[in-house]
Design a protein around this motif. Structure first.
Motif, PDB file in Angstrom:
ATOM      1  N   LYS A  78     -19.555  -0.781  -1.626  1.00 28.91           N
ATOM      2  CA  LYS A  78     -19.125   0.337  -2.456  1.00 28.91           C
ATOM      3  C   LYS A  78     -17.723   0.064  -3.017  1.00 28.91           C
ATOM      4  O   LYS A  78     -16.797  -0.236  -2.257  1.00 28.91           O
ATOM      5  N   SER A  79     -17.575   0.194  -4.316  1.00 29.61           N
ATOM      6  CA  SER A  79     -16.297  -0.131  -4.951  1.00 29.61           C
ATOM      7  C   SER A  79     -15.174   0.807  -4.526  1.00 29.61           C
ATOM      8  O   SER A  79     -13.992   0.461  -4.602  1.00 29.61           O
ATOM      9  N   THR A  80     -15.520   2.007  -4.085  1.00 26.13           N
ATOM     10  CA  THR A  80     -14.503   2.988  -3.688  1.00 26.13           C
ATOM     11  C   THR A  80     -14.154   2.909  -2.207  1.00 26.13           C
ATOM     12  O   THR A  80     -13.346   3.702  -1.726  1.00 26.13           O
ATOM     13  N   CYS A  81     -14.756   1.974  -1.486  1.00 25.91           N
ATOM     14  CA  CYS A  81     -14.548   1.862  -0.032  1.00 25.91           C
ATOM     15  C   CYS A  81     -13.815   0.561   0.268  1.00 25.91           C
ATOM     16  O   CYS A  81     -14.213  -0.510  -0.197  1.00 25.91           O
ATOM     17  N   ASP A  82     -12.735   0.627   1.041  1.00 25.26           N
ATOM     18  CA  ASP A  82     -11.926  -0.557   1.331  1.00 25.26           C
ATOM     19  C   ASP A  82     -12.159  -1.072   2.753  1.00 25.26           C
ATOM     20  O   ASP A  82     -11.234  -1.533   3.418  1.00 25.26           O
ATOM     21  N   PHE A  83     -13.397  -1.015   3.218  1.00 25.57           N
ATOM     22  CA  PHE A  83     -13.739  -1.482   4.554  1.00 25.57           C
ATOM     23  C   PHE A  83     -13.945  -2.995   4.524  1.00 25.57           C
ATOM     24  O   PHE A  83     -14.760  -3.512   3.763  1.00 25.57           O
ATOM     25  N   PHE A  84     -13.187  -3.705   5.366  1.00 30.23           N
ATOM     26  CA  PHE A  84     -13.294  -5.159   5.500  1.00 30.23           C
ATOM     27  C   PHE A  84     -13.407  -5.520   6.977  1.00 30.23           C
ATOM     28  O   PHE A  84     -12.847  -4.830   7.835  1.00 30.23           O
ATOM     29  N   LEU A  85     -14.096  -6.613   7.268  1.00 34.06           N
ATOM     30  CA  LEU A  85     -14.154  -7.145   8.630  1.00 34.06           C
ATOM     31  C   LEU A  85     -14.008  -8.664   8.596  1.00 34.06           C
ATOM     32  O   LEU A  85     -14.599  -9.332   7.733  1.00 34.06           O
ATOM     33  N   HIS A  86     -13.197  -9.200   9.516  1.00 33.05           N
ATOM     34  CA  HIS A  86     -13.268 -10.638   9.773  1.00 33.05           C
ATOM     35  C   HIS A  86     -14.715 -11.015  10.089  1.00 33.05           C
ATOM     36  O   HIS A  86     -15.455 -10.212  10.675  1.00 33.05           O
ATOM     37  N   LYS A  87     -15.098 -12.211   9.750  1.00 32.00           N
ATOM     38  CA  LYS A  87     -16.420 -12.695  10.158  1.00 32.00           C
ATOM     39  C   LYS A  87     -16.528 -12.666  11.686  1.00 32.00           C
ATOM     40  O   LYS A  87     -17.567 -12.301  12.240  1.00 32.00           O
ATOM     41  N   SER A  88     -15.438 -13.020  12.377  1.00 31.91           N
ATOM     42  CA  SER A  88     -15.445 -13.014  13.845  1.00 31.91           C
ATOM     43  C   SER A  88     -15.567 -11.591  14.392  1.00 31.91           C
ATOM     44  O   SER A  88     -16.227 -11.373  15.415  1.00 31.91           O
ATOM     45  N   CYS A  89     -14.966 -10.608  13.725  1.00 27.00           N
ATOM     46  CA  CYS A  89     -15.098  -9.215  14.166  1.00 27.00           C
ATOM     47  C   CYS A  89     -16.509  -8.691  13.896  1.00 27.00           C
ATOM     48  O   CYS A  89     -17.037  -7.887  14.662  1.00 27.00           O
ATOM     49  N   PHE A  90     -17.097  -9.130  12.792  1.00 26.84           N
ATOM     50  CA  PHE A  90     -18.474  -8.754  12.479  1.00 26.84           C
ATOM     51  C   PHE A  90     -19.424  -9.255  13.574  1.00 26.84           C
ATOM     52  O   PHE A  90     -20.422  -8.602  13.899  1.00 26.84           O
ATOM     53  N   GLU A  91     -19.119 -10.402  14.165  1.00 24.54           N
ATOM     54  CA  GLU A  91     -20.012 -11.039  15.135  1.00 24.54           C
ATOM     55  C   GLU A  91     -19.656 -10.722  16.584  1.00 24.54           C
ATOM     56  O   GLU A  91     -20.214 -11.321  17.508  1.00 24.54           O
ATOM     57  N   LEU A  92     -18.748  -9.783  16.830  1.00 28.07           N
ATOM     58  CA  LEU A  92     -18.366  -9.442  18.200  1.00 28.07           C
ATOM     59  C   LEU A  92     -19.567  -8.944  18.997  1.00 28.07           C
ATOM     60  O   LEU A  92     -20.386  -8.173  18.476  1.00 28.07           O
ATOM     61  N   PRO A  93     -19.684  -9.324  20.275  1.00 29.91           N
ATOM     62  CA  PRO A  93     -20.784  -8.799  21.095  1.00 29.91           C
ATOM     63  C   PRO A  93     -20.617  -7.314  21.361  1.00 29.91           C
ATOM     64  O   PRO A  93     -19.494  -6.822  21.523  1.00 29.91           O
ATOM     65  N   ARG A  94     -21.725  -6.596  21.408  1.00 27.66           N
ATOM     66  CA  ARG A  94     -21.676  -5.149  21.634  1.00 27.66           C
ATOM     67  C   ARG A  94     -21.313  -4.808  23.079  1.00 27.66           C
ATOM     68  O   ARG A  94     -20.812  -3.718  23.352  1.00 27.66           O
ATOM     69  N   GLU A  95     -21.572  -5.706  24.007  1.00 28.17           N
ATOM     70  CA  GLU A  95     -21.191  -5.518  25.408  1.00 28.17           C
ATOM     71  C   GLU A  95     -20.490  -6.774  25.897  1.00 28.17           C
ATOM     72  O   GLU A  95     -20.791  -7.883  25.444  1.00 28.17           O
ATOM     73  N   LEU A  96     -19.546  -6.579  26.835  1.00 25.19           N
ATOM     74  CA  LEU A  96     -18.729  -7.692  27.281  1.00 25.19           C
ATOM     75  C   LEU A  96     -18.452  -7.606  28.775  1.00 25.19           C
ATOM     76  O   LEU A  96     -18.050  -6.555  29.279  1.00 25.19           O
ATOM     77  N   GLU A  97     -18.706  -8.695  29.486  1.00 24.00           N
ATOM     78  CA  GLU A  97     -18.266  -8.825  30.877  1.00 24.00           C
ATOM     79  C   GLU A  97     -16.889  -9.481  30.859  1.00 24.00           C
ATOM     80  O   GLU A  97     -16.755 -10.627  30.432  1.00 24.00           O
ATOM     81  N   HIS A  98     -15.887  -8.752  31.309  1.00 24.01           N
ATOM     82  CA  HIS A  98     -14.524  -9.282  31.247  1.00 24.01           C
ATOM     83  C   HIS A  98     -13.956  -9.416  32.644  1.00 24.01           C
ATOM     84  O   HIS A  98     -14.095  -8.509  33.474  1.00 24.01           O
ATOM     85  N   THR A  99     -13.287 -10.530  32.895  1.00 20.71           N
ATOM     86  CA  THR A  99     -12.762 -10.798  34.240  1.00 20.71           C
ATOM     87  C   THR A  99     -11.641  -9.837  34.632  1.00 20.71           C
ATOM     88  O   THR A  99     -11.339  -9.692  35.821  1.00 20.71           O
ATOM     89  N   SER A 100     -11.035  -9.175  33.665  1.00 24.60           N
ATOM     90  CA  SER A 100      -9.985  -8.205  33.995  1.00 24.60           C
ATOM     91  C   SER A 100     -10.570  -6.893  34.506  1.00 24.60           C
ATOM     92  O   SER A 100      -9.859  -6.088  35.108  1.00 24.60           O
TER      93      SER A 100
END
Length: 260
Positions: A125-147
């Motif tokens: 949409k020309s009126t929408c300024d939503f952008f994502l890094h390719k890496s952010c687009f590909e982020l996993p929806r769930e994450l096991e984190h050691t912290s």
């Protein structure tokens, strides 16, 4: 429509009535192709976009009438970005398409809220300024984190609950967009903090620094971790990079990799 049967000295004419149906139009095109095939002059795919520029005349049969500016239309296949596929992402209601962003455009990623350049996705949409890094687009929806090993972290597209921002448990800064979140513990991470390297070489230190998820390793009573770069005290729950051999450490804000 007229087809000249080259070499045979005759022409064949097909007539389209006003309000002809798409099926009728395509049948005529197929018939012309059949004739033109004899003179090796096939109807090309570049002509098909013009067919789609017919407009509905409102009749119950869905017939079409030709617009006056039909031949002035540009073929869809030649339009900018027409060949780039549109994709959906859970974080945004509109389709996105891949783009290449230049650093001088000064675009901010709508996911990690950091500067964006290179491969990215942009709202169609020309009126929408939503952008994502390719890496952010590909982020996993769930994450096991050691912290936070006790629970899975879930990727949210906005701060949890009705809050307009969240506080990152790693760096202590707030965020207003993507977050990895544990609803049970109210634990939050910036997506950038979630993927920090386990070790790094700091520009001001000779040895690799190790990522620690708290400063509780300072077991001496009353001892407080102080960043060796900015000389500020760091809370016990904040993440730091640390060299045990030299007792040298930095908070995340002062972490400058040697290659930068």
């Amino acid at each position: 429509m007229v087809a000249d049967l080259k070499g045979k000295g005759k022409k064949k004419t097909w007539k389209l009535k006003k309000g002809a149906s798409i099926k009728g139009i395509l049948n005529v095109c197929l018939e012309i192709n059949k004739v033109n095939r004899e003179r090796n002059n096939l109807l090309t795919l570049l002509q098909l976009p013009y067919i789609h520029r017919f407009v509905n005349d409102g009749s119950s049969e869905g017939n079409l009438q030709k617009r006056g500016d039909i031949m002035a239309a540009k073929p869809l296949i030649g339009r900018k970005n027409s060949l780039r596929p549109c994709v959906k992402h859970f974080s945004h209601s509109h389709p996105l398409r891949p783009v290449d962003v230049k650093e001088e455009e000064e675009i901010i990623c709508s996911g990690c809220e950091l500067d964006l350049s290179g491969s990215a996705y942009k709202c169609t949409k020309s009126t929408c300024d939503f952008f994502l890094h390719k890496s952010c687009f590909e982020l996993p929806r769930e994450l096991e984190h050691t912290s936070h090993p006790q629970h899975l972290l879930v990727l949210l597209s906005s701060p949890p609950g009705d809050d307009s921002k969240f506080t990152c448990n790693a760096c202590g800064d707030y965020g207003t967009s993507f977050a990895y979140h544990c609803a049970t513990c109210q634990f939050n991470l910036h997506v950038g903090c979630a993927f920090l390297p386990k070790t790094m070489k700091h520009v001001d230190h000779n040895h690799p620094l190790t990522l620690l998820y708290s400063t509780n390793f300072l077991d001496k009573e009353g001892l407080v971790f102080t960043c060796d770069v900015c000389r500020k005290e760091v809370s016990q729950t904040s993440w730091v990079y640390y060299c045990l051999d030299c007792d040298y450490g930095t908070d995340l804000h002062c972490t400058t990799p040697a290659e930068c």
